[in-house]
Design an enzyme around this catalytic site. Structure first.
Site, PDB file in Angstrom:
ATOM      1  N   HIS A 355       0.844  -1.059  -0.241  1.00  0.00           N
ATOM      2  CA  HIS A 355      -0.021   0.063  -0.184  1.00  0.00           C
ATOM      3  C   HIS A 355       0.792   1.325   0.147  1.00  0.00           C
ATOM      4  CE1 HIS A 355      -4.067  -1.552   0.396  1.00  0.00           C
ATOM      5  NE2 HIS A 355      -3.558  -2.481   1.255  1.00  0.00           N
ATOM      6  N   LYS A 543      -8.754  13.406   4.796  1.00  0.00           N
ATOM      7  CA  LYS A 543      -7.868  12.147   4.664  1.00  0.00           C
ATOM      8  C   LYS A 543      -6.823  12.290   5.732  1.00  0.00           C
ATOM      9  CE  LYS A 543      -7.024  13.009   0.453  1.00  0.00           C
ATOM     10  NZ  LYS A 543      -6.902  11.854  -0.510  1.00  0.00           N
ATOM     11  N   ARG A 544      -5.966  11.310   6.132  1.00  0.00           N
ATOM     12  CA  ARG A 544      -5.144  11.322   7.397  1.00  0.00           C
ATOM     13  C   ARG A 544      -4.107  12.537   6.815  1.00  0.00           C
ATOM     14  NH1 ARG A 544       0.039   8.688   6.914  1.00  0.00           N
ATOM     15  NH2 ARG A 544      -0.955   7.538   4.997  1.00  0.00           N
ATOM     16  N   LYS A 549       0.367  14.114   1.337  1.00  0.00           N
ATOM     17  CA  LYS A 549      -1.163  14.415   1.006  1.00  0.00           C
ATOM     18  C   LYS A 549      -1.185  15.972   0.704  1.00  0.00           C
ATOM     19  CE  LYS A 549      -2.796  10.100   3.290  1.00  0.00           C
ATOM     20  NZ  LYS A 549      -3.175   9.414   2.208  1.00  0.00           N
ATOM     21  N   THR A 651      -8.849   6.104  -1.885  1.00  0.00           N
ATOM     22  CA  THR A 651     -10.249   5.834  -2.123  1.00  0.00           C
ATOM     23  C   THR A 651     -11.268   7.012  -1.664  1.00  0.00           C
ATOM     24  OG1 THR A 651     -10.257   5.049  -0.032  1.00  0.00           O
ATOM     25  CG2 THR A 651      -9.952   3.397  -1.687  1.00  0.00           C
ATOM     26  N   LYS A 655     -15.076   7.720  -3.686  1.00  0.00           N
ATOM     27  CA  LYS A 655     -16.328   7.920  -3.088  1.00  0.00           C
ATOM     28  C   LYS A 655     -16.929   9.484  -3.196  1.00  0.00           C
ATOM     29  CE  LYS A 655     -14.580   5.411   0.863  1.00  0.00           C
ATOM     30  NZ  LYS A 655     -13.279   5.680   1.712  1.00  0.00           N
TER      31      LYS A 655
END
Length: 804
Positions: A355, A543-544, A549, A651, A655
């Site tokens: 991952h 998100k985290r 990110k 993901t 969504k």
């Protein structure tokens, strides 16, 4: 399947409330009603669960066991009602009883069993396996406190224990009779038996009992119920009570055992944290493997040489990699297998999902710690490493110089990803770009050694939860437009492409989005006291929180817009509401500083009357599945802005796309596959590509200080961080970090392109029909990202299992 009428369901609620709490419905609390409805659903689940277990026992199919440190399953009441075709009936029954359904559903505390995408993916996969009638089950840990409950105090993240098990959890079934003893530490004594085989005895070990708690995983309207088994660490009954003088030692010993299933991801920056992480990982795999072998034998299979014919074990990331040497230990030490036979069975049984492509995220543990905690396992890992390295030396001379980069034990560390690759028959990435980077860059040498072992399985999400359940109005309109077959075959959402110019349909979708935004605006007001304009663009990044990110890039854009409005309050921009949801790891100082910056910025911007509410910034604390279910249907713009090559898949992008959001993102992870489906005109792309990122890393050509000096907008933003505009020099660390690390995630490099692309977003949003048409195109193509598709691919090309 039982079909309740509304009246029957109302009567069952009355009976359960009276039976459990000796109360009339009118006297019962919302929580008591929640437990009553859960009991009604559980009656049906238990019947189907028993039938499913009998079906598997009779048919003896090959089964998949999914080992994961995380299962972010979210609330189960609504999902289980939906899967049993009871949700609408329950809603109507509650309304007739004078109750608001959402008030009942929100009594359910999200289980603290995961953190982010890894755990939510595992939950979606279990849902799809059950719904597609695949015999597949999950194994995880029953964390008492999960990760943590996030509270924002004076703008700072504060971590509190997540007491999700304070009340009874109605979906779990404790199975103490199936508990398994796990041993740690001690001394291993090896001696030869009369027949020449080796025997291993242990002394001075610590014993822990793994007690299983089973959670039903309900298939969609098919009466299949698979199992998620979670292990809880408890005292072994065999331990004799200590003398009174050792009372405090006993309390300390109990605490040590309880910590194993205490909370998710203890801080591994300390010796104690690493020690506990290894204990957790071995606890999970040792208990799970013993259970898997027990079931294999109980099904009449006595020849473990054929284990792989009936069992496949999927390792979800590196955390369960110790399962490989543990199976070797069981086969050799307990079942009398030779090394070669044990290795053959092991390498035909395990498959590994990677991952991450970030080397710092690939787990490695100190050899002395493994040796101390798991002495016999260390012997086996060492032997696997010796044989592996010798095999390269003699059979692949072209890779001899690469052995230090491939060895499982190197630099006094056990490299878990390397162990997983060597011990598995399949290694898969989770998006096409990610898999190619694994093969061509990060795991290039392993791909040369095992060219047929690597493959791609792009992640997916369960459309039953993330569209059908969380956005029922949109689901109804879709079904009215193209029939409801899409629920069973999500790729049929493509039939919506015939309607992208259907004005009444676009109007309906627009109204639904506005209703969802109004509902989220109410949630935001309740949580924060901030009033937001539901007509504004809801620009969402959930998100985290991690540097790659790039929540910071989003922040820079907001700061830029605010600076522009301060200079020119009449500037013609479409109002925006920027919504963040994220947890930072407790020891991740930089990430926590970004959270503080977002909240400080929000405090300034939201209370500045000179900008006329054109910007609002909202940070929603304690982001979890239940909160995501409110945010995602209301999202207009989905922020997927990771540094290219860093996000394996994502993901959240799927969504939000499925609910009609447009994506702004880099060509990273699954964004590329979204772009390939919807066309570049229906996604907002910007920034460096993966190959450009790698070029800058290797060439050293990029100089962040030059970027800081040459773009006046960046100069202003950075200086504001340094000079205290956002609070007493508080964010100078962010300023110095970006420059001292040479902006390692290219926030400043991608800034100009990001701002320009955001201006395009602004212009497109002004044309409602154009925006809604693009939105519908995204919904139509989102069926490709159903986890049903992903699981079907795993089942056919990795697991080789059939649906039953």
């Amino acid at each position: 399947m039982t079909n309740w009428t509304v009246e029957e369901f109302m009567e069952d609620i009355r009976k359960e409330t009276e039976t459990q709490f000796q109360k009339e419905v009118s006297e019962a609390s919302h929580q008591e009603i929640y437990f009553a409805i859960s009991a009604i659903v559980n009656h049906q689940i238990d019947k189907d669960w028993e039938k499913t277990n009998k079906l598997y026992k009779n048919k003896k199919p090959k089964q998949v066991y999914y080992l994961s440190m995380e299962f972010l399953i979210g609330g189960l009441l609504k999902s289980n009602l939906l899967h049993h075709q009871m949700l609408d009936v329950c809603n109507t029954a509650l309304e007739k009883l004078g109750l608001e359904p959402e008030e009942i559903y929100k009594q359910e505390h999200d289980p603290g069993l995961g953190n982010g995408g890894l755990g939510r993916l595992a939950a979606c996969f279990l849902d799809s396996m059950a719904s597609m009638r695949y015999p597949g089950h999950g194994f995880g840990i029953r964390y008492r406190y999960g990760l943590f409950e996030q509270r924002i105090i004076n703008g700072y993240q504060t971590e509190l224990p997540d007491y999700w098990l304070d009340n009874e959890y109605p979906w779990e079934r404790r199975k103490p009779e199936e508990a398994i003893e796990i041993i740690f530490g001690g001394t291993v004594h090896m001696h030869k038996k009369y027949d020449g085989s080796l025997e291993f005895n242990y002394e001075n070990t610590d014993k822990v009992l793994a007690v299983p708690y089973d959670i039903p995983i309900v298939g969609y309207q098919n009466q299949i119920v698979n199992t998620l088994r979670l292990w809880s660490a408890e005292h072994t009954s065999a331990e004799s009570p200590l003398e009174f003088k050792d009372y405090y030692h006993e309390i300390d010993h109990q605490h040590t055992i309880e910590q194993i299933s205490g909370f998710l991801y203890p801080d591994d920056s300390s010796h104690e944290g690493k020690h506990l992480r290894i204990k957790q990982q071995y606890f999970l795999v040792a208990a799970s493997l013993k259970q898997i072998i027990r079931e294999f034998k109980n099904n009449g299979n006595n020849d473990l040489q054929k284990l792989h014919e009936k069992v496949v074990i999927q390792i979800n990331d590196t955390h369960p990699s110790l399962a490989i040497p543990e199976l070797m230990r069981i086969l050799m030490d307990e079942e009398g297998f030779s090394w070669d036979n044990a290795w053959m069975v092991t390498t035909k049984t395990f498959a590994y999902t990677n991952h991450t492509i970030m080397s710092e995220a690939l787990e490695k543990w100190p050899t002395d710690m493994i040796q101390h905690l798991l002495p016999r396992l260390y012997m086996i890992i060492n032997e696997i490493n010796e044989r592996f390295c010798q095999g390269i030396w003699f059979d692949h001379p072209e890779l001899r110089l690469e052995i230090p980069k491939m060895a499982i034990i190197a630099d006094n560390q056990v490299h878990m990803a390397r162990l997983a690759i060597v011990g598995s028959f399949s290694v898969n990435g989770v998006a096409k770009l990610h898999t190619e980077i694994l093969k061509q860059q990060e795991m290039k040498e392993f791909h040369q050694l095992y060219p047929g072992r690597f493959q791609n399985k792009t992640n997916g999400i369960t459309h039953r939860r993330w569209l059908l359940m969380v956005n029922p109005r949109l689901s109804d309109v879709i079904s009215e437009t193209i029939n409801d077959r899409w629920i069973y075959r999500p790729r049929e959402l493509t039939h919506l492409l015939r309607h992208i110019h259907d004005k009444p349909l676009l109007t309906s979708i627009g109204k639904i989005k506005q209703q969802n935004k109004q509902e989220l605006a109410n949630v935001i007001y309740r949580m924060t006291g901030i009033k937001v304009d539901e007509q504004s663009i809801f620009d969402v990044q959930i998100k985290r929180l991690h540097e790659y990110k790039r929540q910071l890039l989003n922040v820079f854009h907001i700061m830029y817009l605010y600076n522009e409005l301060k200079d020119n309050p009449t500037l013609d921009i479409t109002p925006r509401t920027f919504i963040f949801g994220a947890k930072a790891a407790p020891s991740y100082y930089f990430a926590k500083e970004v959270i503080k910056l977002i909240n400080t910025m929000a405090e300034i911007i939201n209370h500045d009357p000179t900008i006329h509410d054109k910007l609002k910034v909202v940070f929603l604390e304690n982001y979890n599945v239940s909160l995501a279910e409110k945010i995602i249907p209301a999202t207009d713009l989905s922020e997927q802005i990771s540094t290219a090559s860093k996000e394996a898949s994502g993901t959240g992008n799927m969504k939000m796309m499925m609910n009609g959001a447009l994506t702004i993102g880099t060509l990273d992870g699954a964004n590329i596959e979204i772009k390939n489906l919807v066309n570049e005109s229906n996604i907002f792309l910007f920034g460096l590509r993966a190959e450009e990122v790698y070029h800058y890393y290797h060439s050293g050509e990029y100089q962040a200080y030059e970027e800081y000096q040459t773009d006046e907008r960046i100069t202003q933003i950075m200086n504001q961080l340094r000079d205290g505009l956002y609070g007493y020099y508080e964010f100078k660390d962010i300023y110095y970090h970006l420059l001292s690390t040479n902006d390692s995630y290219f926030v400043m490099k991608d800034f100009a392109d990001y701002v320009e692309t955001q201006q395009c977003v602004d212009q497109v949003y002004r044309n409602k029909d154009e925006w809604l048409s693009k939105s519908l195109i995204n919904i139509a193509h989102s069926g490709k990202f159903s986890s049903d598709r992903t699981i079907k691919e795993y089942a056919s090309s990795i697991w080789k299992i059939d649906n039953i």
